[in-house]
Motif scaffolding. Structure first.
Motif, PDB file in Angstrom:
ATOM      1  N   THR A 276       0.841  -1.198   0.000  1.00 37.18           N
ATOM      2  CA  THR A 276       0.000   0.000   0.000  1.00 37.18           C
ATOM      3  C   THR A 276       0.871   1.241   0.000  1.00 37.18           C
ATOM      4  O   THR A 276       0.979   1.958   1.008  1.00 37.18           O
ATOM      5  CB  THR A 276      -0.930   0.011   1.233  1.00 37.18           C
ATOM      6  OG1 THR A 276      -0.131  -0.157   2.420  1.00 37.18           O
ATOM      7  CG2 THR A 276      -1.946  -1.106   1.157  1.00 37.18           C
TER       8      THR A 276
ATOM      9  N   THR B 272      -3.739   8.839   1.419  1.00 40.24           N
ATOM     10  CA  THR B 272      -3.431   9.767   2.516  1.00 40.24           C
ATOM     11  C   THR B 272      -4.078  11.113   2.227  1.00 40.24           C
ATOM     12  O   THR B 272      -3.477  12.008   1.646  1.00 40.24           O
ATOM     13  CB  THR B 272      -1.918   9.918   2.714  1.00 40.24           C
ATOM     14  OG1 THR B 272      -1.314  10.376   1.499  1.00 40.24           O
ATOM     15  CG2 THR B 272      -1.290   8.595   3.081  1.00 40.24           C
TER      16      THR B 272
ATOM     17  N   ALA C 168      -7.903   3.456   8.140  1.00 36.24           N
ATOM     18  CA  ALA C 168      -6.576   3.161   8.687  1.00 36.24           C
ATOM     19  C   ALA C 168      -6.290   3.982   9.938  1.00 36.24           C
ATOM     20  O   ALA C 168      -6.679   5.144  10.029  1.00 36.24           O
ATOM     21  CB  ALA C 168      -5.503   3.436   7.628  1.00 36.24           C
TER      22      ALA C 168
ATOM     23  N   LEU D  75      -7.108   2.562   3.389  1.00 36.86           N
ATOM     24  CA  LEU D  75      -6.467   1.568   2.539  1.00 36.86           C
ATOM     25  C   LEU D  75      -7.440   1.101   1.469  1.00 36.86           C
ATOM     26  O   LEU D  75      -8.572   0.728   1.765  1.00 36.86           O
ATOM     27  CB  LEU D  75      -6.015   0.366   3.366  1.00 36.86           C
ATOM     28  CG  LEU D  75      -5.140   0.657   4.579  1.00 36.86           C
ATOM     29  CD1 LEU D  75      -4.826  -0.641   5.316  1.00 36.86           C
ATOM     30  CD2 LEU D  75      -3.862   1.379   4.173  1.00 36.86           C
TER      31      LEU D  75
ATOM     32  N   HIS E 271      -6.319   8.718   6.703  1.00 38.29           N
ATOM     33  CA  HIS E 271      -5.774   7.766   5.742  1.00 38.29           C
ATOM     34  C   HIS E 271      -6.712   6.569   5.632  1.00 38.29           C
ATOM     35  O   HIS E 271      -7.351   6.174   6.613  1.00 38.29           O
ATOM     36  CB  HIS E 271      -4.401   7.275   6.191  1.00 38.29           C
ATOM     37  CG  HIS E 271      -3.377   8.350   6.321  1.00 38.29           C
ATOM     38  ND1 HIS E 271      -2.049   8.072   6.579  1.00 38.29           N
ATOM     39  CD2 HIS E 271      -3.467   9.704   6.235  1.00 38.29           C
ATOM     40  CE1 HIS E 271      -1.368   9.216   6.654  1.00 38.29           C
ATOM     41  NE2 HIS E 271      -2.211  10.214   6.455  1.00 38.29           N
TER      42      HIS E 271
ATOM     43  N   GLU F 224      -2.269   3.198   0.071  1.00 38.20           N
ATOM     44  CA  GLU F 224      -2.673   3.956   1.240  1.00 38.20           C
ATOM     45  C   GLU F 224      -3.041   5.356   0.763  1.00 38.20           C
ATOM     46  O   GLU F 224      -2.187   6.103   0.290  1.00 38.20           O
ATOM     47  CB  GLU F 224      -1.585   4.024   2.307  1.00 38.20           C
ATOM     48  CG  GLU F 224      -2.056   4.795   3.533  1.00 38.20           C
ATOM     49  CD  GLU F 224      -1.148   4.663   4.740  1.00 38.20           C
ATOM     50  OE1 GLU F 224      -1.430   5.321   5.760  1.00 38.20           O
ATOM     51  OE2 GLU F 224      -0.160   3.906   4.675  1.00 38.20           O
TER      52      GLU F 224
ATOM     53  N   HIS G  65       2.024   5.012  -0.527  1.00 38.18           N
ATOM     54  CA  HIS G  65       1.265   6.247  -0.318  1.00 38.18           C
ATOM     55  C   HIS G  65       0.956   6.926  -1.657  1.00 38.18           C
ATOM     56  O   HIS G  65       1.864   7.374  -2.362  1.00 38.18           O
ATOM     57  CB  HIS G  65       2.067   7.228   0.546  1.00 38.18           C
ATOM     58  CG  HIS G  65       2.288   6.757   1.950  1.00 38.18           C
ATOM     59  ND1 HIS G  65       1.353   6.891   2.940  1.00 38.18           N
ATOM     60  CD2 HIS G  65       3.359   6.143   2.518  1.00 38.18           C
ATOM     61  CE1 HIS G  65       1.831   6.403   4.063  1.00 38.18           C
ATOM     62  NE2 HIS G  65       3.048   5.932   3.844  1.00 38.18           N
TER      63      HIS G  65
ATOM     64  N   ASP H  85       1.812  -2.052   8.901  1.00 41.14           N
ATOM     65  CA  ASP H  85       2.126  -0.718   8.372  1.00 41.14           C
ATOM     66  C   ASP H  85       3.635  -0.539   8.293  1.00 41.14           C
ATOM     67  O   ASP H  85       4.192   0.486   8.695  1.00 41.14           O
ATOM     68  CB  ASP H  85       1.493   0.373   9.243  1.00 41.14           C
ATOM     69  CG  ASP H  85       1.459   1.732   8.549  1.00 41.14           C
ATOM     70  OD1 ASP H  85       1.810   1.806   7.348  1.00 41.14           O
ATOM     71  OD2 ASP H  85       1.111   2.722   9.206  1.00 41.14           O
TER      72      ASP H  85
ATOM     73  N   ASN I 198      -2.447  -1.005  14.614  1.00 45.49           N
ATOM     74  CA  ASN I 198      -1.454  -0.542  13.649  1.00 45.49           C
ATOM     75  C   ASN I 198      -0.072  -0.687  14.277  1.00 45.49           C
ATOM     76  O   ASN I 198       0.160  -0.245  15.392  1.00 45.49           O
ATOM     77  CB  ASN I 198      -1.725   0.908  13.270  1.00 45.49           C
ATOM     78  CG  ASN I 198      -0.711   1.473  12.286  1.00 45.49           C
ATOM     79  OD1 ASN I 198       0.387   1.865  12.669  1.00 45.49           O
ATOM     80  ND2 ASN I 198      -1.066   1.515  11.021  1.00 45.49           N
TER      81      ASN I 198
END
Length: 308
Positions: free
Chosen positions: A31, A59, A104, A66, A64, A57, A33, A170, A129
């Motif tokens: 994932t 952001t 997330a 996923l 955030h 991910e 960013h 993560d 996380n």
């Protein structure tokens, strides 16, 4: 998890898959960013023993999330915040591609890390996380996320739509991979099967590969496991938990009435525990396993015992 292509320190894709195999993972979700820059890299590195799920991910300015199981090269827009009112459109885009959307680290303590959107429309919530796992595998941010998810679980089950909990390493640095990880009770090692298992809540979260767990509820001839619904009558329900790998840990049974039963594991960390309830008494049951001192070792999604 991330590679060097998006804030993953010096983790090359080659190093990521080597680490995944070394810690015994069956699948990883990459994932990066706000980019799919590495999507074309993973095919030759994966194999029958390691599935790589493509993702991103996303952001945004106010949280955030996923996007898991998106198509190769598919980029989900991230240039917005909660006041723009476009999150539903972005989530639907992922769903149309057959993907899964996860809120997330809802309580991450940095700008844009706190998840400001409603959970409506999202398929799962990350309650554990592990980005800071090299220092503390379980922290106050995770505790807050778990409490928030747990408070909404009974209402979700009663309304016929509950969101499963997810745990993700993560990974940004070497040594973080798999701490924690989500164990999915899937039919086969494919992206579709893994995402279906997560979506249905057929999963539990492990702090490490040393921890093993199973949870079942039985009444008469009927039995159900994590993420399943038990066809209950008026009779008693026996809930059984088998745990390995948590020396002197504590197992807590949770229902819609909160924490209802606690049992201390022996020094060797193994135990087969039972607790009795009924559909009239408990809407669901889920389990948390903690190390001495309160650090989380494992937690499950619920077995549903009674519905609307």
């Amino acid at each position: 998890m991330h590679s060097a292509r998006s804030n993953g320190a010096d983790l090359t894709p080659e190093q990521v898959v080597a680490d995944a195999r070394a810690v015994g993972l069956d699948f990883i979700a990459i994932t990066e960013h706000n980019t799919t820059d590495t999507h074309g890299v993973w095919g030759p590195l994966a194999g029958d023993d390691l599935l790589v799920i493509l993702g991103q991910e996303v952001t945004t300015r106010t949280g955030h999330w996923l996007a898991l199981g998106i198509g190769p090269g598919q980029v989900v827009d991230w240039r917005y915040g909660v006041r723009d009112g476009v999150i539903d459109r972005q989530v639907e885009q992922v769903h149309r591609a057959g993907g899964l959307c996860v809120a997330a680290h809802p309580h991450a303590p940095y700008p844009s890390g706190v998840f400001a959107y409603p959970f409506d429309g999202f398929d799962a919530v990350e309650v554990w996380n592990g980005r800071w796992s090299s220092e503390l595998p379980w922290n106050a941010d995770n505790e807050a996320a778990l409490a928030e998810w747990g408070r909404g679980l009974a209402a979700g089950i009663h309304g016929g739509r509950w969101r499963p909990a997810l745990g993700c390493s993560d990974t940004h640095l070497a040594g973080q991979l798999g701490v924690p990880h989500t164990v999915v009770l899937a039919e086969e090692l494919t992206t579709a099967a893994i995402l279906a298992g997560i979506r249905a809540g057929r999963s539990w979260i492990a702090g490490s590969a040393a921890v093993e767990l199973s949870l079942t509820a039985t009444t008469g001839d009927a039995s159900a496991g994590i993420g399943q619904r038990l066809d209950t009558g008026e009779g008693p329900i026996v809930v059984r938990v088998d745990v390995r790998g948590v020396p002197s840990g504590t197992v807590t049974f949770h229902t819609d009435r909160g924490a209802v039963h606690r049992v201390r594991l022996p020094q060797d960390g193994s135990g087969a525990l039972t607790w009795r309830t009924s559909a009239a008494e408990s809407m669901f049951v889920r389990v948390e396993v903690r190390h001495p001192g309160g650090q989380m070792a494992a937690l499950t999604n619920p077995v549903v015992l009674a519905g609307p």
